[in-house]
Scaffold this active site. Sequence first.
Site, short mmCIF file in Angstrom:
data_model
loop_
_atom_site.label_atom_id
_atom_site.label_comp_id
_atom_site.label_asym_id
_atom_site.label_seq_id
_atom_site.Cartn_x
_atom_site.Cartn_y
_atom_site.Cartn_z
N GLY A 155 0.85 -1.19 0.00
CA GLY A 155 0.00 0.00 0.00
C GLY A 155 0.88 1.25 0.00
N GLY A 159 4.22 0.78 2.02
CA GLY A 159 5.10 -0.19 1.37
C GLY A 159 5.74 0.38 0.11
N LEU A 203 8.43 9.36 14.10
CA LEU A 203 8.92 9.99 15.33
C LEU A 203 9.67 8.98 16.19
CD1 LEU A 203 5.95 12.18 16.71
CD2 LEU A 203 8.03 12.97 15.59
N GLY A 259 -8.58 14.09 3.48
CA GLY A 259 -7.88 12.80 3.50
C GLY A 259 -7.18 12.52 4.81
N GLU A 293 -9.61 7.96 7.91
CA GLU A 293 -9.89 6.76 7.13
C GLU A 293 -11.16 7.02 6.29
OE1 GLU A 293 -8.01 3.83 7.22
OE2 GLU A 293 -6.63 5.09 8.36
N ASP A 318 -7.53 2.98 17.11
CA ASP A 318 -6.18 3.12 16.58
C ASP A 318 -5.22 3.67 17.65
OD1 ASP A 318 -4.34 3.18 14.22
OD2 ASP A 318 -4.33 5.33 14.70
N LYS A 376 -1.89 1.90 19.70
CA LYS A 376 -0.59 2.53 19.96
C LYS A 376 -0.28 2.54 21.45
CE LYS A 376 -1.02 5.38 15.82
NZ LYS A 376 -1.44 6.68 15.26
#
Lengths: 376, 376
Positions: free
Chosen positions: A12, A15, A170, A221, A224, A235, A239
């Site tokens: 994607g 990648g 980061l 954008g 999601e 999400d 993390k």
Amino acid sequence: MKTIPLILLGCGGVGRQLIQHIVSCRSLHADQGVRLRVLGVSDSKTLLAVSNVSTAELDDGSLLEICRVKSRGSSFTALAGFGEFQVFTDLEVIRKVLDSAMLLGRSAGLALVDCSASSDTLKVLNQVVDLDCCVVLANKKPLTAALEDYDKLVSNPRCVRYESTVGAGLPVIASLNRIISSGDPINNVVGSLSGTLGYVMSEIEEGKPFSEVVKVAKALGYTEPDPRDDLSGMDVARKGLIVARLLGWRINLDNIKIESLYPEEMAPDKMPLEDFLTTGVSSLDESIKERVEKASQNGNVLRYVCVIEGSRCEVGIQELPRNAPLGRLRGSDNVLQVYSRCYKDQPLVIQGAGAGNDTTAAGVLADILDLQDLFP
Amino acid sequence: MKTIPLILLGCGGVGRQLIQHIVSCRSLHADQGVRLRVLGVSDSKTLLAVSNVSTAELDDGSLLEICRVKSRGSSFTALAGFGEFQVFTDLEVIRKVLDSAMLLGRSAGLALVDCSASSDTLKVLNQVVDLDCCVVLANKKPLTAALEDYDKLVSNPRCVRYESTVGAGLPVIASLNRIISSGDPINNVVGSLSGTLGYVMSEIEEGKPFSEVVKVAKALGYTEPDPRDDLSGMDVARKGLIVARLLGWRINLDNIKIESLYPEEMAPDKMPLEDFLTTGVSSLDESIKERVEKASQNGNVLRYVCVIEGSRCEVGIQELPRNAPLGRLRGSDNVLQVYSRCYKDQPLVIQGAGAGNDTTAAGVLADILDLQDLFP
């Protein structure tokens, strides 16, 4: 010259950007005495790989062609006959990866690089770890699976890198690892770890309606395709779990208290996306506006944060001083604050762009390079 | 279990703190599969070391006794007969270090850890690098020597670590290395890299006279015994040089434009410290007050910063927006801002305590642990 053989899972945005970074860094890495040898690239269905993983590699022309084909949305089959590689599908994909790992793991070494967003890679990742291969992850799912799978995955911690799972490029994981290995006990970690939610929270602070901010974020954008994937907090929770487990916490995803920015009845399985965007999200404006105003009266702002402290690991909205590093945060930057013995009165603060394919792929590449001492 | 044999040069505040960290982290490091084997510890004159560097080590009792003796200000001779070690002096010190490096460098490996503040260690450091040993530095001097010496010292970059030379334990060097190895071009680095000058600049902003702030900083132990060692800017310039060279700049210390906070006629070789503190520094109050006020009229504040950008590497006072990360800095925290392709609109920011023996030694220890893959 060190050579790092690698297989890339996931083609994607991240990648493909990684492939482009690898190709454009050839001379830089040669100066550093390192060469990355790409043996194969997979998407969700297919693996393109060289036959002889001991000596061959996908040349830069093939790698860039793979990127072009995938960015057009085509499948790997469009590449048949283009370069010196074989096409593997279904169960053959896993077999080719495992064959490569068996052949190279204990000799030339092999790095399996997971830039997918799939839960399905966990099994093969754990198998190659057992074969003394290295693993580099931008994919959060394998690290947030059940604890026993996590333990297997990180059983040889020096061989597993995952900087880009938290805050994109980061240096969050690298910095936490340094603090941990120096024996400096970490008492408290607070972070704003979602560029999307960071943007949303700083925009609603200006008085804009929540629904409008969400729609603009989607149009830009930043979210999601279904913004609820961000607004659910899941999400950020992943993390948080990755950081908590790095700190030694023996917890799973369901031990984390997660505040969703929409109520249960608006969940994706209960309300179509269009309904959520037209009527659902607007119905939340008033209550969120009230929270913003109440915070403002206290001189505070609202931020969607992850807190790991004492026995508490939670993600959700917190009221924070306007002048604290988290309160000052604007736009889509991420920030992490770490309190420890060395960083007691003032925290260690790491801040910057925490999203984007470029910086995420840069973090993956730095991870791969940092493994070089493990290769002969 | 990995074993990292090491010899420590320098037994001042940082060196002693490092020893204490090593001893107190024994079980943590055992859990991580690593053991640090201390072969010797030196002060400026004497080296205490085991006879047989291949198998023996200074036990924890001896290490802690060394710390106790040195923190009382006594010399190593007070330790005669205490433990299983030999005492080396003068030229024997270098010979013992080189003998150990020759014996271990290409087999068990050896890390030479320089926590001194001396220019004299450069030669032996370069010699052990040639013998395939690793080097870890808290000492800025070897890295800021002539370019040809620097080139020798970092000729095998993976074996040389120096996080604690810039911003103490803050992950500055590690983070820059990650950005560099990912091929992300760094365009601009701006930092406040002196806790002492950070304190001074934020205090004078409140309207306090420069002379008073300097005297309070000295009384609080924030400055060197002669505050001019900080006020000259030389320490910041050394840090700037270390960062610039890491970025590939082929420069020496005298290529850096350095603004001193006192005029040439008040330099240590021209004015006794007492005169500087009683009359010299007060005579600077008015001009500095004017600069502070002028900046304030522009909505700005003054900060003593290091700037590396384009063809410019300089350290000195800059007028900066009150709301920029550097403008907001208070007290003795350090901050580094990095602009690159990935961190373009907003910089990568690393901020936190940038001084203190505890955090400096923690940075050295993290560096040592990070070398573990180079040891058999």
